[in-house]
Design a protein around this motif. Structure first.
Motif, PDB file in Angstrom:
ATOM      1  N   PHE A   1      -7.505  10.174  43.090  1.00 45.09           N
ATOM      2  CA  PHE A   1      -8.816  10.305  43.714  1.00 45.09           C
ATOM      3  C   PHE A   1      -9.292   9.005  44.370  1.00 45.09           C
ATOM      4  N   VAL A   2      -8.368   8.060  44.529  1.00 49.29           N
ATOM      5  CA  VAL A   2      -8.638   6.828  45.266  1.00 49.29           C
ATOM      6  C   VAL A   2      -8.089   7.035  46.673  1.00 49.29           C
ATOM      7  N   ASP A   3      -8.930   6.863  47.652  1.00 52.55           N
ATOM      8  CA  ASP A   3      -8.554   7.130  49.043  1.00 52.55           C
ATOM      9  C   ASP A   3      -7.861   5.905  49.636  1.00 52.55           C
ATOM     10  N   ASP A   4      -6.546   5.837  49.459  1.00 54.17           N
ATOM     11  CA  ASP A   4      -5.777   4.696  49.953  1.00 54.17           C
ATOM     12  C   ASP A   4      -4.542   5.119  50.753  1.00 54.17           C
ATOM     13  N   VAL A   5      -4.563   6.329  51.277  1.00 52.79           N
ATOM     14  CA  VAL A   5      -3.396   6.851  51.995  1.00 52.79           C
ATOM     15  C   VAL A   5      -3.200   6.124  53.317  1.00 52.79           C
ATOM     16  N   GLY A   6      -4.252   6.021  54.111  1.00 56.66           N
ATOM     17  CA  GLY A   6      -4.220   5.189  55.304  1.00 56.66           C
ATOM     18  C   GLY A   6      -3.722   5.810  56.588  1.00 56.66           C
ATOM     19  N   SER A   7      -2.732   6.668  56.555  1.00 56.18           N
ATOM     20  CA  SER A   7      -2.214   7.219  57.810  1.00 56.18           C
ATOM     21  C   SER A   7      -1.826   8.686  57.626  1.00 56.18           C
ATOM     22  N   LEU A   8      -1.835   9.379  58.733  1.00 53.18           N
ATOM     23  CA  LEU A   8      -1.428  10.783  58.721  1.00 53.18           C
ATOM     24  C   LEU A   8       0.044  10.904  58.352  1.00 53.18           C
ATOM     25  N   GLU A   9       0.849   9.970  58.798  1.00 53.79           N
ATOM     26  CA  GLU A   9       2.278   9.989  58.457  1.00 53.79           C
ATOM     27  C   GLU A   9       2.475   9.915  56.941  1.00 53.79           C
ATOM     28  N   ARG A  10       1.787   8.992  56.288  1.00 53.90           N
ATOM     29  CA  ARG A  10       1.896   8.860  54.828  1.00 53.90           C
ATOM     30  C   ARG A  10       1.338  10.107  54.139  1.00 53.90           C
ATOM     31  N   LEU A  11       0.249  10.647  54.647  1.00 59.09           N
ATOM     32  CA  LEU A  11      -0.341  11.859  54.096  1.00 59.09           C
ATOM     33  C   LEU A  11       0.677  12.999  54.105  1.00 59.09           C
ATOM     34  N   LYS A  12       1.353  13.159  55.224  1.00 56.80           N
ATOM     35  CA  LYS A  12       2.345  14.233  55.336  1.00 56.80           C
ATOM     36  C   LYS A  12       3.543  13.988  54.422  1.00 56.80           C
ATOM     37  N   GLU A  13       3.914  12.740  54.212  1.00 61.20           N
ATOM     38  CA  GLU A  13       4.995  12.424  53.264  1.00 61.20           C
ATOM     39  C   GLU A  13       4.616  12.873  51.857  1.00 61.20           C
ATOM     40  N   LEU A  14       3.394  12.550  51.430  1.00 61.57           N
ATOM     41  CA  LEU A  14       2.930  12.962  50.100  1.00 61.57           C
ATOM     42  C   LEU A  14       2.896  14.478  49.986  1.00 61.57           C
ATOM     43  N   TRP A  15       2.394  15.131  51.003  1.00 61.37           N
ATOM     44  CA  TRP A  15       2.328  16.592  51.057  1.00 61.37           C
ATOM     45  C   TRP A  15       3.723  17.193  50.850  1.00 61.37           C
ATOM     46  N   GLU A  16       4.695  16.690  51.591  1.00 67.48           N
ATOM     47  CA  GLU A  16       6.061  17.220  51.514  1.00 67.48           C
ATOM     48  C   GLU A  16       6.715  16.922  50.164  1.00 67.48           C
ATOM     49  N   LEU A  17       6.440  15.749  49.585  1.00 70.16           N
ATOM     50  CA  LEU A  17       7.007  15.423  48.269  1.00 70.16           C
ATOM     51  C   LEU A  17       6.557  16.433  47.215  1.00 70.16           C
ATOM     52  N   GLY A  18       5.290  16.770  47.229  1.00 73.13           N
ATOM     53  CA  GLY A  18       4.783  17.748  46.271  1.00 73.13           C
ATOM     54  C   GLY A  18       5.417  19.107  46.445  1.00 73.13           C
ATOM     55  N   TRP A  19       5.442  19.587  47.685  1.00 69.03           N
ATOM     56  CA  TRP A  19       6.017  20.912  47.933  1.00 69.03           C
ATOM     57  C   TRP A  19       7.508  20.941  47.632  1.00 69.03           C
ATOM     58  N   SER A  20       8.185  19.848  47.881  1.00 62.24           N
ATOM     59  CA  SER A  20       9.619  19.779  47.568  1.00 62.24           C
ATOM     60  C   SER A  20       9.853  19.944  46.067  1.00 62.24           C
ATOM     61  N   ALA A  21       9.026  19.287  45.256  1.00 62.92           N
ATOM     62  CA  ALA A  21       9.149  19.432  43.797  1.00 62.92           C
ATOM     63  C   ALA A  21       8.900  20.879  43.385  1.00 62.92           C
ATOM     64  N   LEU A  22       7.864  21.486  43.952  1.00 64.24           N
ATOM     65  CA  LEU A  22       7.523  22.867  43.617  1.00 64.24           C
ATOM     66  C   LEU A  22       8.656  23.816  43.983  1.00 64.24           C
ATOM     67  N   PHE A  23       9.085  23.794  45.244  1.00 64.83           N
ATOM     68  CA  PHE A  23      10.106  24.747  45.669  1.00 64.83           C
ATOM     69  C   PHE A  23      11.451  24.494  45.002  1.00 64.83           C
ATOM     70  N   GLY A  24      11.761  23.229  44.727  1.00 65.74           N
ATOM     71  CA  GLY A  24      12.998  22.939  43.998  1.00 65.74           C
ATOM     72  C   GLY A  24      13.007  23.585  42.626  1.00 65.74           C
ATOM     73  N   ALA A  25      11.895  23.504  41.937  1.00 66.67           N
ATOM     74  CA  ALA A  25      11.804  24.105  40.597  1.00 66.67           C
ATOM     75  C   ALA A  25      11.777  25.626  40.662  1.00 66.67           C
ATOM     76  N   LEU A  26      10.955  26.178  41.535  1.00 64.36           N
ATOM     77  CA  LEU A  26      10.821  27.639  41.605  1.00 64.36           C
ATOM     78  C   LEU A  26      12.106  28.314  42.058  1.00 64.36           C
ATOM     79  N   GLU A  27      12.759  27.745  43.037  1.00 65.25           N
ATOM     80  CA  GLU A  27      13.970  28.373  43.562  1.00 65.25           C
ATOM     81  C   GLU A  27      15.131  28.293  42.584  1.00 65.25           C
ATOM     82  N   ALA A  28      15.023  27.428  41.581  1.00 59.65           N
ATOM     83  CA  ALA A  28      16.060  27.334  40.545  1.00 59.65           C
ATOM     84  C   ALA A  28      15.823  28.318  39.400  1.00 59.65           C
TER      85      ALA A  28
END
Length: 180
Positions: free
Chosen positions: A84-111
């Motif tokens: 909850f600390v707003d230190d992302v700074g860029s849209l590029e970094r925001l999208k990286e975080l977004w993709e990391l989370g979804w990658s963890a989710l889909f990796g687990a669910l698809e297994a």
């Protein structure tokens, strides 16, 4: 597991994955309309920015879905308050975080296999079936994706490109759906 139960479990798993994919797509389309200035913007001082919401969702996903069947979903290494600390700074970094989370989710669910849905998993020490935990996260992420869309739409204002049926277009959309 009977054939019917196995079919039902397979359907529940496939439907859950499809629901998560739909949520991700909605968030992707909202994020695609933003720029770097939008990342930390809030409609009101006490609201969360898209950056904070994405950090939280990503942190939650990585914690919940890493070793989903074998460890508590609230990992000891998770720093939830830091999400909850707003230190992302860029849209590029925001999208990286977004993709990391979804990658963890889909990796687990698809297994997962249909038989896994009734296994016991833990979140903060509380027992859930895997299916209950999945449904809990569908609700949680749907709530936050809605927030992302709301904040992004408020930021873009008149420049927002709708993600669903445009105002005043319901009747024609419904007619088109009937024709297809």
């Amino acid at each position: 597991m009977t054939d019917y139960a196995s079919d039902l479990a397979s359907h529940a798993l496939a439907t859950s994955i499809a629901t998560f994919r739909s949520q991700k797509s909605l968030g992707d389309r909202a994020l695609a309309q933003l720029d770097d200035a939008a990342v930390g913007w809030t409609p009101e001082p006490e609201n969360n920015s898209v950056a904070v919401i994405v950090k939280h969702v990503s942190g939650n996903m990585i914690s919940r879905w890493t070793d989903f069947l074998t460890s508590d979903g609230e990992k000891p290494w998770r720093e939830r308050d830091g999400e909850f600390v707003d230190d992302v700074g860029s849209l590029e970094r925001l999208k990286e975080l977004w993709e990391l989370g979804w990658s963890a989710l889909f990796g687990a669910l698809e297994a997962l296999r249909p038989d896994d849905l009734l296994r016991t998993v833990y979140i903060r020490g509380q027992a859930h079936t895997a299916l209950e935990a999945i449904n809990r996260q569908i609700s949680h992420y749907g709530y936050h994706v809605g927030q992302i869309v709301y904040v992004a739409k408020a930021y873009k204002s008149a420049g927002w490109n709708t993600l669903s049926i445009a105002k005043g277009q319901s009747r024609s959309f419904n007619e088109e759906m009937k024709r297809s």
